[in-house]
Design an enzyme around this catalytic site. Structure first.
Site, PDB file in Angstrom:
ATOM      1  CE1 TYR A  66     -60.404  27.233 -24.442  1.00  0.00           C
ATOM      2  CE2 TYR A  66     -58.357  27.349 -23.198  1.00  0.00           C
ATOM      3  CZ  TYR A  66     -59.540  27.918 -23.598  1.00  0.00           C
ATOM      4  OH  TYR A  66     -59.885  29.176 -23.156  1.00  0.00           O
ATOM      5  CD  GLU A  70     -51.258  36.422   1.825  1.00  0.00           C
ATOM      6  OE1 GLU A  70     -52.318  36.642   1.203  1.00  0.00           O
ATOM      7  OE2 GLU A  70     -51.148  36.574   3.054  1.00  0.00           O
ATOM      8  CG  ASP A 101     -51.782  40.208   3.616  1.00  0.00           C
ATOM      9  OD1 ASP A 101     -50.676  40.755   3.772  1.00  0.00           O
ATOM     10  OD2 ASP A 101     -52.413  40.241   2.549  1.00  0.00           O
TER      11      ASP A 101
END
Length: 365
Positions: free
Chosen positions: A99, A197, A249
């Site tokens: 920005y 995770e 996972d």
């Protein structure tokens, strides 16, 4: 890449980079910047450091085209901003840099999106040999936290503070600062580090008292782990001699999360020696667990299959374990989440699955 670059040294290196462009102009050369090719085909194993780093292939960013000239212009403006920031002892986020460029007087120097400014900061890290943290640049908060029997001292702008990562924090844990090198480890009763995770599984482990029962330091990775998380994990291993384990996972994207902790990521291969923990071990969910525990699953998508096949060719996954597991997953055509272990009861993961896996791996006696 040093982990303790001073502000003056970082600023001097930025000025040196700008001077190199000036010298190229003065010598009648087209300004350019050499960068390593950041791709899977250009990572090589550094046997001394035991990590994956960039190889010898490079690309040249040159002002001999309008596009190349704009990229170098943006680099010069960013170098100027970072040098001024260091001189004033200020800091900013990667989002703020994007920005801030909107206020630069030269419109061609403004960034088209944050991904462009993020990548440029990475380029400057590589060329300068100075980490973005030493430029006083930080990402938005990752939210990654730790919970376990560890006492530390953290340097902050408001003075040092001592924190015990169980006794002095709520159930959410201790939030990892942007620059973990500001942390001093004081004492601990930790036997091993367990990187997790998902937030749901991290909360399950804490609620079940896994950190207390097994003297574990539970580190929430929050998906693809931030650099600060990987740096803290490496320091815990190297300085406290703690085993590091990674629990994700059971899908190809999660294997890459493990890879970023253990092998280093392609995106930040220039920092592998600083961030990667080669000794980290993968707990699961393994494709073999999906079969053994008959876990609830989802079918592999086309992108999952493509990712698994890509990992079979990825030099970081060239081991008997990963070849066997990935080929098994392609064969069964299924993937599973960590929370799928709850199909056997809410306590199964802490009472059975993790203790058995950790014992098999030699982490628990």
């Amino acid at each position: 890449m040093s982990s303790d670059t001073t502000d003056d040294a970082a600023r001097e290196r930025l000025i040196d980079m700008a001077a190199e462009f000036y010298d190229q102009f003065a010598d009648g050369e087209i300004p350019n910047m050499q960068l390593p090719t950041r791709s899977k085909s250009n990572i090589v194993f550094d046997e001394d450091a035991d990590v994956w780093v960039y190889g010898d292939r490079t690309s040249t960013r040159s002002a001999n085209s309008a596009s190349g000239a704009r990229k170098l212009l943006k680099a010069i403006y960013t170098i100027d901003f970072l040098a001024q920031q260091l001189e004033e002892d200020r800091s900013s986020t990667l989002r703020e840099l994007y920005y801030l460029s909107e206020s630069w007087d030269e419109e061609a120097a403004q960034f088209n999106g944050q991904s462009e400014s993020d990548k440029l900061v990475e380029d400057l890290e590589i060329v300068s040999g100075v980490k973005r943290e030493d430029f006083h640049m930080r990402p938005e908060e990752s939210g990654a936290k730790v919970m376990g029997p560890l006492r530390l001292r953290e340097q902050t702008n408001r003075g040092d503070r001592e924190i015990h990562c169980q006794d002095d924090v709520g159930q959410g844990g201790y939030q990892i600062p942007n620059n973990p090198d500001t942390i001093e480890f004081l004492d601990h009763d930790v036997d091993f580090v367990l990187c997790v995770e998902t937030g749901g599984m991290r909360d399950r482990l804490v609620e079940n008292g896994f950190d207390d029962d097994y003297n574990a330091l539970v580190v929430h990775l929050g998906g693809q782990p931030a650099r600060a998380t990987r740096r803290l994990t490496k320091r815990l291993h190297d300085e406290l001699d703690l085993p590091v384990t990674v629990f994700t996972d059971g899908d190809p994207w999660s294997y890459r999360i493990f890879g970023s902790v253990s092998y280093g990521s392609i995106k930040s291969a220039h920092l592998s020696e600083y961030l990667a923990t080669p000794e980290a071990q993968f707990i699961g969910i393994r494709p073999a667990d999906i079969v053994e525990y008959d876990l609830p699953t989802d079918p592999l998508s086309d992108s999952d299959v493509n990712a698994l096949e890509s990992e079979l060719e990825d030099p970081r996954f060239q081991s008997e374990f990963w070849t066997e597991q990935i080929e098994l997953q392609l064969d069964i055509g299924k993937k599973a989440e960590q929370q799928a272990l709850a199909s056997r009861g809410l306590d199964f993961v802490t009472d059975t699955y993790l203790p058995e896996r950790l014992t098999e791996m030699g982490v628990l006696d």
